[in-house]
Design an enzyme around this catalytic site. Sequence first.
Site, short mmCIF file in Angstrom:
data_model
loop_
_atom_site.label_atom_id
_atom_site.label_comp_id
_atom_site.label_asym_id
_atom_site.label_seq_id
_atom_site.Cartn_x
_atom_site.Cartn_y
_atom_site.Cartn_z
N GLY A 485 51.69 84.44 13.90
CA GLY A 485 52.86 85.27 14.05
C GLY A 485 52.63 86.46 14.95
O GLY A 485 53.57 87.20 15.28
N GLN A 486 51.39 86.69 15.38
CA GLN A 486 51.07 87.86 16.19
C GLN A 486 51.43 87.68 17.65
O GLN A 486 51.42 88.64 18.43
CB GLN A 486 49.58 88.22 16.04
CG GLN A 486 48.61 87.34 16.82
CD GLN A 486 48.26 86.05 16.09
OE1 GLN A 486 49.06 85.46 15.41
NE2 GLN A 486 47.02 85.60 16.27
N SER A 526 40.64 91.93 15.69
CA SER A 526 41.45 92.39 16.83
C SER A 526 40.91 91.87 18.15
O SER A 526 40.98 92.55 19.18
CB SER A 526 41.51 93.92 16.85
OG SER A 526 42.13 94.42 15.69
N ALA A 727 43.58 95.27 28.84
CA ALA A 727 44.19 95.26 27.51
C ALA A 727 43.17 95.55 26.41
O ALA A 727 41.97 95.28 26.55
CB ALA A 727 44.84 93.91 27.25
N GLY A 729 42.78 95.26 21.88
CA GLY A 729 43.32 94.65 20.68
C GLY A 729 43.83 95.73 19.73
O GLY A 729 43.11 96.69 19.44
N GLU A 732 45.04 95.29 14.19
CA GLU A 732 44.53 95.95 12.99
C GLU A 732 44.66 97.47 13.06
O GLU A 732 44.80 98.14 12.03
CB GLU A 732 43.06 95.58 12.79
CG GLU A 732 42.83 94.13 12.46
CD GLU A 732 41.36 93.83 12.33
OE1 GLU A 732 40.87 93.74 11.20
OE2 GLU A 732 40.69 93.68 13.38
#
Length: 773
Positions: A485-486, A526, A727, A729, A732
């Site tokens: 779902g991320q 992450s 980028a 992460g 979390e």
Amino acid sequence: MEKLRHIGGSAQRIDALEKVTGRAKYTGDFFSSSVLHGKILRSPHSHARVLSIDTSKAEAVGGVFAVVTAKDMPKRTIAPFLADQFIFADGLVRCIGEPVAAVAATTVQAAEQALGLISVEYEPLPAVFDVLEAFREDAPVVVHAELAQYRQVSRLPIRRDPARPNVCQTFKIATGDLEAGFAEADLVIENRYTTARMQHASIEPHISMAWVEGDGSVVIRSTTQMPREIKKMIEEAFELSPAKVRILTPYVGGGFGGKGGLRLEAVALLLAMESGRPVEVSLTREEMFVFGGHRIGFTVDVRDGVKKDGRLVARDMRLVLDLGAYTDMGPLEVRRSAYGAVGTYRVPNFRLDAYGVYTNLPLTAALRGFGCPEVEWAVEQQMDVIAEAVGLDSAHVRRINLLRDGERDVSGMVTASMAAEPCMDLAAEWIGWGTASKQQPGPWRRGKGMAVGNKSVSNGLPSAVWVKVWEDGTVEVRHGIVEMGQGTSTVLAQIAAEEFGLGLEHVRVVGGDTAFCPFDYGTVASRAVVHSGHALREACRDAKEQLFRRAAEKLDAAMEDLRLEDGTVFVSWQPGRSVEMSELFTPTGLPIGGTEILGRGMFLDVAQPEDPETGQSDNPLLGYAHAASVVEAAVNVETGEVRVLRHGMAVDAGRVMNRPALEGQIHGGISMGIGSAVYEQILFDDGAVANASFTDYHIPSALDVPAGEDLHAMVVEKPDPKGPYGAKGIGELTLVTPAPAIANAVYDAVGVRIYDLPITKERVLAGLTKRRT
């Protein structure tokens, strides 16, 4: 920053249509009439010796195909780091809910009837539920007497404390001269903070289905975040060849870290082997609360030495983690949680000692943030306490102590791409920091709070990605990341489209099958976009090189002069000389040259081992991302109720990959953070979970979370050279700052400091009473 075609935009999720129409399949959506239903018999005791198990009556129940216990399982332990747990209790049970036996039957009713007929004789033993009692040097060994003999499963160092018999893992970070730092301080402030156990409360419970193929190979379909780790543990537990084990992972309905360990896969497989039929095992919601894994409970002691101007000169911390009866991911969390205290502030004299402790409480698991939210719950309240003690604004105290690019943090790593300060400034501007909340008539008092925090991205965890080019110009990305779902699959599609100069409609993303997809450590830490993104870019470059080699021959041009855009390969200085990607294939679909175009990419940033006594290392992590939360909360002085009225969060994303997905992560983290701060805690009664349902375990509803303009996601872009396109992460990270920001807002509103999560009505009222008296 360079403007890119797809990166940083608002790409629609590639799985959006499947999910909104209900066509997306999760593990429980696969059905066959031949599948048996598995059920697990669990221990009613927190600590007991298993004297005998009689399964004869259960085996006689109609529709029952298999009944299994520890005697049916090869004596192999299951754990990612320390081999301390069996699939079924082998002589001892160490917590309520531990599996003792399992059955497989044609119906759920038959399976449950058979469970009730299994007779188990126990001899109860002493149990310990208080982690600080278990932590004592003179504590009795009530959990694992064989700890010293346990096998270390991975390369992660396992360091026990011989003086403390129930401690299974320690980790230390130290720098400077702590005694000299405290001697230099004008003020010493010491406090203890605690956090409760939480349940992950994912919509989809744990489900596993297993079957045995005709050649003896096994297939497991499961709701796991870490299919490759599950594959490895199954191979070891059942003594199977790697070529004989296949893990399928369809869509996962939320994990938050709780679906990282081995839960049901081995039970389903053993039942399938014994019955000769496919078997599905799923947990009820009550079982999820009892043995689905809890967030680890923390006790954090912080002692700070501070100058009158608010500068930290010394910090001494002790973390005590209640791992429960078995380690699972605990040994790693003991280490990783420490970095929550490391990556934000400059502290010249620092010591942190972290301990993982066994108790007779149920299993724990990783939960979003992996210990950093718990540690920073303490640190970020402590920063407000310091500010009040020296009479300065808390934002100012944070600002003068923040690490800057190029400085070494207390673990020895040189910091880079630090964006904590711009995050804090952006959030402070949004909330109107420095202006007091407007009070309303009645019992509600309003206040504002702030918190700044970090979450690291781990290194040493490999990702591989393959890219196949089809004859119609479609680019297919094959990866090992789990989509929970991320939105990682969408970001991978964006990267491939960017690298090939294609529209997203020409990219296909494939995952969820260890037999056909390359290795990936898992969707944890992450790391998904960062690690798999690097691997994907390398795979794209490899595939394009193969394309260009063929196109160069056809165009009679040098490979370095070729470019690719919208499915056309052309000469950069003469665009008219071009060839379509599809023209590089024969009419039968075979690439010119005879071999398929398959690019391969791999990413692995190797961690440098740290000094075991000081934790010093030049490269213990891939890097940090930072966030700042600002909150306006209201407290009812008559009932103790806390309401979050406004919550803004500014996140250091490095470079935004997909803005709507990023904002969705921030909103989700805020919602989950409000739950952790105000509502969520596992309650125990003599070792048994006392609130094992959503009736008694409260998670925030839509009415408990700010909406509209009162819920605000802000983004700071400071590209990180270690991330793909810069980028970071942040999945979390979004859970790190809400709870301490809410606690600081409560203090601003009513002058009550809450040291123990969650901020319940009872604790607020007790604080108000103490303050009045």
